[in-house]
Design an enzyme around this catalytic site. Sequence first.
Site, PDB file in Angstrom:
ATOM      1  N   THR A 325       0.833  -1.192   0.000  1.00  0.00           N
ATOM      2  CA  THR A 325       0.000   0.000   0.000  1.00  0.00           C
ATOM      3  C   THR A 325       0.874   1.250   0.000  1.00  0.00           C
ATOM      4  O   THR A 325       2.108   1.161  -0.110  1.00  0.00           O
ATOM      5  CB  THR A 325      -1.026  -0.073   1.166  1.00  0.00           C
ATOM      6  OG1 THR A 325      -1.895   1.036   1.071  1.00  0.00           O
ATOM      7  CG2 THR A 325      -0.350  -0.073   2.536  1.00  0.00           C
ATOM      8  N   LYS A 329       3.467   1.171  -3.786  1.00  0.00           N
ATOM      9  CA  LYS A 329       2.915   0.407  -4.921  1.00  0.00           C
ATOM     10  C   LYS A 329       3.805   0.514  -6.169  1.00  0.00           C
ATOM     11  O   LYS A 329       3.966  -0.457  -6.906  1.00  0.00           O
ATOM     12  CB  LYS A 329       1.500   0.883  -5.233  1.00  0.00           C
ATOM     13  CG  LYS A 329       0.487   0.512  -4.149  1.00  0.00           C
ATOM     14  CD  LYS A 329      -0.922   0.881  -4.535  1.00  0.00           C
ATOM     15  CE  LYS A 329      -1.867   0.656  -3.368  1.00  0.00           C
ATOM     16  NZ  LYS A 329      -3.264   0.921  -3.671  1.00  0.00           N
TER      17      LYS A 329
HETATM   18  P1  NAP Z   1      -2.843   9.526  -4.489  1.00  0.00           P
HETATM   19  O1  NAP Z   1      -2.048   8.757  -5.477  1.00  0.00           O
HETATM   20  O2  NAP Z   1      -2.150  10.310  -3.464  1.00  0.00           O
HETATM   21  O3  NAP Z   1      -3.819  10.502  -5.300  1.00  0.00           O
HETATM   22  C1  NAP Z   1      -4.659  11.402  -4.656  1.00  0.00           C
HETATM   23  C2  NAP Z   1      -5.466  12.179  -5.671  1.00  0.00           C
HETATM   24  O4  NAP Z   1      -6.381  12.973  -4.937  1.00  0.00           O
HETATM   25  C3  NAP Z   1      -4.646  13.126  -6.536  1.00  0.00           C
HETATM   26  O5  NAP Z   1      -5.178  13.131  -7.808  1.00  0.00           O
HETATM   27  C4  NAP Z   1      -4.838  14.469  -5.841  1.00  0.00           C
HETATM   28  O6  NAP Z   1      -4.802  15.574  -6.718  1.00  0.00           O
HETATM   29  C5  NAP Z   1      -6.258  14.327  -5.326  1.00  0.00           C
HETATM   30  N1  NAP Z   1      -6.494  15.184  -4.184  1.00  0.00           N
HETATM   31  C6  NAP Z   1      -5.895  15.127  -2.989  1.00  0.00           C
HETATM   32  N2  NAP Z   1      -6.395  16.065  -2.167  1.00  0.00           N
HETATM   33  C7  NAP Z   1      -7.324  16.753  -2.888  1.00  0.00           C
HETATM   34  C8  NAP Z   1      -8.180  17.841  -2.583  1.00  0.00           C
HETATM   35  N3  NAP Z   1      -8.165  18.424  -1.385  1.00  0.00           N
HETATM   36  N4  NAP Z   1      -9.019  18.270  -3.539  1.00  0.00           N
HETATM   37  C9  NAP Z   1      -9.029  17.688  -4.755  1.00  0.00           C
HETATM   38  N5  NAP Z   1      -8.238  16.656  -5.099  1.00  0.00           N
HETATM   39  C10 NAP Z   1      -7.405  16.186  -4.163  1.00  0.00           C
HETATM   40  O7  NAP Z   1      -3.833   8.573  -3.694  1.00  0.00           O
HETATM   41  P2  NAP Z   1      -4.442   7.150  -4.168  1.00  0.00           P
HETATM   42  O8  NAP Z   1      -3.479   6.064  -3.868  1.00  0.00           O
HETATM   43  O9  NAP Z   1      -4.933   7.264  -5.560  1.00  0.00           O
HETATM   44  O10 NAP Z   1      -5.650   6.973  -3.154  1.00  0.00           O
HETATM   45  C11 NAP Z   1      -6.801   7.820  -3.226  1.00  0.00           C
HETATM   46  C12 NAP Z   1      -7.849   7.341  -2.244  1.00  0.00           C
HETATM   47  O11 NAP Z   1      -8.296   6.056  -2.626  1.00  0.00           O
HETATM   48  C13 NAP Z   1      -7.295   7.134  -0.843  1.00  0.00           C
HETATM   49  O12 NAP Z   1      -7.539   8.268  -0.066  1.00  0.00           O
HETATM   50  C14 NAP Z   1      -8.034   5.932  -0.296  1.00  0.00           C
HETATM   51  O13 NAP Z   1      -9.032   6.338   0.624  1.00  0.00           O
HETATM   52  C15 NAP Z   1      -8.692   5.330  -1.498  1.00  0.00           C
HETATM   53  N6  NAP Z   1      -8.299   3.915  -1.670  1.00  0.00           N
HETATM   54  C16 NAP Z   1      -9.251   2.984  -1.464  1.00  0.00           C
HETATM   55  C17 NAP Z   1      -8.946   1.655  -1.651  1.00  0.00           C
HETATM   56  C18 NAP Z   1     -10.016   0.632  -1.410  1.00  0.00           C
HETATM   57  O14 NAP Z   1      -9.715  -0.558  -1.458  1.00  0.00           O
HETATM   58  N7  NAP Z   1     -11.251   1.008  -1.167  1.00  0.00           N
HETATM   59  C19 NAP Z   1      -7.679   1.251  -2.042  1.00  0.00           C
HETATM   60  C20 NAP Z   1      -6.719   2.227  -2.215  1.00  0.00           C
HETATM   61  C21 NAP Z   1      -7.044   3.564  -2.034  1.00  0.00           C
HETATM   62  P3  NAP Z   1      -3.435  16.274  -7.187  1.00  0.00           P
HETATM   63  O15 NAP Z   1      -2.931  15.451  -8.303  1.00  0.00           O
HETATM   64  O16 NAP Z   1      -3.869  17.626  -7.594  1.00  0.00           O
HETATM   65  O17 NAP Z   1      -2.543  16.276  -5.988  1.00  0.00           O
END
Ligand code: NAP
Length: 572
Positions: A325, A329
């Site tokens: 995680t 990744k």
């Molecule tokens: P990540 O790679 O850090 O990407 C986060 C994304 O969210 C980026 O595009 C970022 O935009 C955007 N963002 C962050 N803060 C924001 C805000 N205040 N307003 C608008 N956009 C915002 O994270 P990730 O690994 O993709 O994970 C995202 C979410 O998926 C996690 O928070 C987690 O809760 C969820 N998740 C769920 C599972 C599941 O099994 N259910 C598994 C994995 C993850 P910028 O590019 O502009 O920074």
Amino acid sequence: MAESVESALDDARAAKDAGADIVEFRVDRLFDPGDETGGELSVKRVERLCRETPLPCIVTCRPVSEGGEYDGEEAARIALFERLGALAGSSPKGAAGAPRFLDVELETYTRSANVRQKIHLAVANPGQLRDLETSLILSFHDFQGRPSDLMRKVARMRAEPASPDGAVAVHKIAYRGRSVRDNLELFDLLLERDRPTIALAMGEEGLLSRVLAPKFGGFLTFASLRPQEATAPGQPTVEELLSIYRFREIGPATRVYGVVGWPVAQSLSPLVQNAGFRTRDERGAPLHDGAYIPLPVPPEWEHFKATMLAFLDHPRLDFCGASVTIPHKEHALRLARDERWEIEPLASRIGAANTIAVEREPASGSNGSGASGGSSPRRVRVMNTDAPAVAMCLERAMRGIKGRRIALLGAGGVAAAAATALVDEGATVVIHNRTLARAEALASRVRDAMTEGAKALGGKVVAAAWEKRCGSCCEAFINCTPLGMRGGGAENESPLPEGELEHAAPGTVVMDTVYNPPRTPLILSALKNNLPTVDGVSMFAAQAEAQFRAWTGRAAPVGLFERLVRERLAKS
Ligand code: NAP
């Protein structure tokens, strides 16, 4: 840590009820030789503990110099041990009254012949004339980290004759784990033991050593009754050890799995994966002899690489897989490329893997110490189970993805997995992101990596400005940002502006990847507008079930993972 005789006995009874076999009374605070009776009352308190304990007990009075809380006279502490010996002598054999073990530090025991002689009065040893049931645990602790003279200390302990020819029945080695790799050295110490041995790493990094003690023949492990009462940081509770980590079923052949991330302490994966392993099959046997444990690995690539290679190479660990995680990744994929492991094409196209699955050569027989004979990895695969989990959840809710227009809100790791999986099914994916350039880069990466099959199905992907997202533009919305996540700093925020879903066509599916809480502001807003929803728990369970299948070759019990996560989150 005993505060009073009554509370310590209550806790001992609760520990017994929770399933403990033995209890340690830390009497550092209870024993006060400066009390108004000149220490007599304090001695009597400890004696009462030993007499009335519902379980066999270890008595430990750890001085401040050894990381404990006893700051009285050393002579009084040694005198306490002598008194406990006398107590044993006054009881008929087999009767309660004496501690089962007395824990004495290596530095104390080896300080002088005089101290050693006094300790010998309290424990079984060849020179003992009475029939004592108290055995000596010789211990050393380092609360800062691995002592630089670890091996010298171990050699000094081993130089002390073991019972029945000598007085030292058990060795205990405990130090603060600097990294999860420290556990491996402790496992090696257990495998090389010359007598019953306890070898534990303290801190979150050391959980592995506590849970896997039975795999390596550890004499016992320590667990606390309540989380906040752990006398050593990182100690699991008795309840966690027995019900989450299936401690009683762990043995030499148990395979080891973990969730690798930073941080991972709050991960729900151990809850579900261990429950899956524990479930009985039609013959009444556990589905899988595995133990799944959080593995906190600092964010840097070097830490990830060093940890994974050390775990894979350890011949006795039987490390068979991991969930990977944030933030590792991409590291998992990079390591797979460097090490020429098998990379699932989907993970390669996404640019990230959340699963490592290891097949090992069969163990080469027992080495006589009770541990399996060791095995080396035969096949290592990395894959991404987030992607099929998103596609499956959405497919179910939309009854068909092909040709449908789906908006992704966010352009990070989960969005990359979702976009790739959805174009593969022939969807048109619109990526909205706060940073448009990142959305454009992701769209172009997904487009470039599209398979012929996805193109034939009509899969498309485009980037769009964050401000352009609106409730009526797509047939499904997936939140791939942390907005709405508990503890993430934006718990009350939705990735869609207030009221936007009022314009959504009936049947528009709203999915959130955030699973804590299950009812995020986005999901609540969809429910208010009578729209079908998929919450992050469904996705979490689906990706975890796919990992379970990859490791065990068996399906996870239907609905179990989702139910456990919902129950746990409802309590938080
Ligand atoms: P990540 O790679 O850090 O990407 C986060 C994304 O969210 C980026 O595009 C970022 O935009 C955007 N963002 C962050 N803060 C924001 C805000 N205040 N307003 C608008 N956009 C915002 O994270 P990730 O690994 O993709 O994970 C995202 C979410 O998926 C996690 O928070 C987690 O809760 C969820 N998740 C769920 C599972 C599941 O099994 N259910 C598994 C994995 C993850 P910028 O590019 O502009 O920074």
